[in-house]
Design a protein around this motif. Structure first.
Motif, PDB file in Angstrom:
ATOM      1  N   GLU A   8       0.838  -1.203   0.000  1.00 10.02           N
ATOM      2  CA  GLU A   8       0.000   0.000   0.000  1.00 10.02           C
ATOM      3  C   GLU A   8       0.881   1.265   0.000  1.00 10.02           C
ATOM      4  OE1 GLU A   8      -2.699   0.212   3.348  1.00 10.02           O
ATOM      5  OE2 GLU A   8      -4.369   0.641   2.014  1.00 10.02           O
ATOM      6  N   GLU A   9       1.975   1.239   0.772  1.00  6.97           N
ATOM      7  CA  GLU A   9       2.871   2.407   0.809  1.00  6.97           C
ATOM      8  C   GLU A   9       3.602   2.572  -0.523  1.00  6.97           C
ATOM      9  OE1 GLU A   9       3.754   2.184   5.633  1.00  6.97           O
ATOM     10  OE2 GLU A   9       5.118   1.212   4.226  1.00  6.97           O
ATOM     11  N   LEU A  12       1.238   4.078  -3.026  1.00  2.97           N
ATOM     12  CA  LEU A  12       1.050   5.524  -2.826  1.00  2.97           C
ATOM     13  C   LEU A  12       2.263   6.306  -3.339  1.00  2.97           C
ATOM     14  CD1 LEU A  12      -1.105   7.400  -1.808  1.00  2.97           C
ATOM     15  CD2 LEU A  12      -0.129   7.252   0.472  1.00  2.97           C
ATOM     16  N   TRP A  15       1.845   6.482  -7.113  1.00  2.00           N
ATOM     17  CA  TRP A  15       0.747   7.331  -7.588  1.00  2.00           C
ATOM     18  C   TRP A  15       1.053   8.773  -7.192  1.00  2.00           C
ATOM     19  CZ3 TRP A  15      -2.668   6.283 -11.209  1.00  2.00           C
ATOM     20  CH2 TRP A  15      -2.846   4.944 -11.541  1.00  2.00           C
ATOM     21  N   ASP A  92      -9.574   8.653  -3.121  1.00  2.00           N
ATOM     22  CA  ASP A  92      -8.241   8.068  -3.315  1.00  2.00           C
ATOM     23  C   ASP A  92      -7.312   8.679  -2.253  1.00  2.00           C
ATOM     24  OD1 ASP A  92      -6.954   6.621  -6.123  1.00  2.00           O
ATOM     25  OD2 ASP A  92      -5.554   7.387  -4.609  1.00  2.00           O
ATOM     26  N   SER A  94      -4.295   9.275  -2.738  1.00  2.00           N
ATOM     27  CA  SER A  94      -3.279  10.035  -3.468  1.00  2.00           C
ATOM     28  C   SER A  94      -3.873  11.327  -4.016  1.00  2.00           C
ATOM     29  CB  SER A  94      -2.743   9.178  -4.623  1.00  2.00           C
ATOM     30  OG  SER A  94      -2.242   9.995  -5.650  1.00  2.00           O
ATOM     31  N   ARG A 118      -7.936   6.484   2.376  1.00  5.29           N
ATOM     32  CA  ARG A 118      -8.074   5.079   2.001  1.00  5.29           C
ATOM     33  C   ARG A 118      -9.543   4.688   2.202  1.00  5.29           C
ATOM     34  NH1 ARG A 118      -4.364   1.408   5.318  1.00  5.29           N
ATOM     35  NH2 ARG A 118      -5.921   1.999   6.863  1.00  5.29           N
TER      36      ARG A 118
END
Ligand SMILES: C[S@@+](CC[C@H](N)C(=O)[O-])C[C@H]1O[C@@H](n2cnc3c(N)ncnc32)[C@H](O)[C@@H]1O
Length: 278
Positions: A8-9, A12, A15, A92, A94, A118
């Motif tokens: 997940e990191e 991010l 993106w 999102d 991001s 999230r």
């Protein structure tokens, strides 16, 4: 760009503006995902069928750069929905993705709000949507958190509202390559969430999902474009194609995917739909 951290990191980190070149290489092949999913069902009927008066509200979960609504627009959604107004909330974590998606949206869509969170963290007061969708969007949500994320998505629908999640099955390139990558280069990486886990989470959230599976191939003759695509598939641009081709499970996977005109990858994708019980 950092290659460390959870899936997940790393998602991010990619993106973001620094990830734009990788994103463009990715969509040289992945644009086909959006052509296929838009052709897979009558999305205009879904939007019209769940309208209240002349408006349908939509929550676009993990909106990314807006490829799904952009393809709907390109395929004539505005004409197909007539005078329906489609008010869309973009979600999102991001800010880059939110800005990209906003920049491509046109009629019949009108952006109503943005949520820079999230899906697991969407505040409880955001809800009552006629439609909620997430298209090739939830891979980086950890399998241990997909239940919470999907429960939140379903809770954000109004009773009788329509939901759709388009997500790769375990036999798909996206999940097979991510698995091979973990086995070869990143044994500690959090696995991608699969369509089966999405379906289980939907059932646990109290809905009855219907599934239509689509299959198609994607490919590109230019090796550097394929390299960018593969790197973006796993949010790791530190490993060149030449290394991928010669090491472990990734090398074995790629060896079976060379065609006359470069690499071809098979996608097996579940189009999962439901209505929230009234
Ligand atoms: C491949 S894009 C989605 C594509 C998009 N549906 C479209 O139509 O173009 C994936 C997006 O998921 C977002 N994302 C990652 N983790 C997330 C989470 N836990 N909740 C919501 N979105 C997340 C990323 O920031 C990225 O913008």
């Amino acid at each position: 760009m950092p290659q460390q951290g959870t899936t997940e990191e790393r998602s991010l980190a990619h993106w973001a503006e620094e990830g734009r070149a990788g994103m463009e290489a990715f969509y040289a092949l992945a644009t086909e995902d959006y052509r296929q999913m838009v052709a897979a069902r009558d999305w205009a009927a879904d939007l019209r069928g769940h309208a209240r008066d002349t408006t349908t509200t939509v929550l676009d979960v993990a909106c990314g750069s807006g490829k799904f609504p952009a393809e709907l627009q390109r395929r004539g959604l505005a004409t197909a929905v007539g005078d329906l107004r489609v008010e869309i909330d973009l979600l999102d974590p991001s800010s880059f993705s939110l800005a990209e998606a906003r920049s491509v949206l046109a009629a019949p869509f009108a952006v109503r709000a943005e949520h820079e969170v999230r899906i697991q963290d969407l505040p409880a007061e955001v809800g009552d949507f006629d439609v909620a969708w997430a298209t090739h969007a939830l891979y980086a949500v950890p399998p241990t958190e997909i239940g919470a994320g999907i429960a939140r998505m379903v809770a954000a629908q109004r009773p009788g509202g329509f939901g759709a999640i388009v997500h790769a099955a375990p036999a798909s390139h996206y999940l097979r390559f991510a698995d091979a990558y973990r086995g070869t280069f990143a044994p500690d990486a959090v696995p991608f969430t699969s369509s089966e886990q999405v379906r289980e989470a939907l059932v646990a959230a109290g809905v009855e999902p219907a599934v239509a599976t689509i299959r198609y191939d994607v490919g590109h003759p230019d090796r550097r474009v394929v390299e960018g695509f593969l790197q973006r598939c796993v949010f790791d641009d530190s490993i060149p194609l030449e290394r991928m081709e010669t090491e472990g499970a990734v090398g074995e996977y790629l060896a079976g995917r060379q065609g006359d005109d470069g690499y071809r990858f098979t996608q097996v994708v579940d189009v999962i739909t439901w209505e929230r019980p009234t």
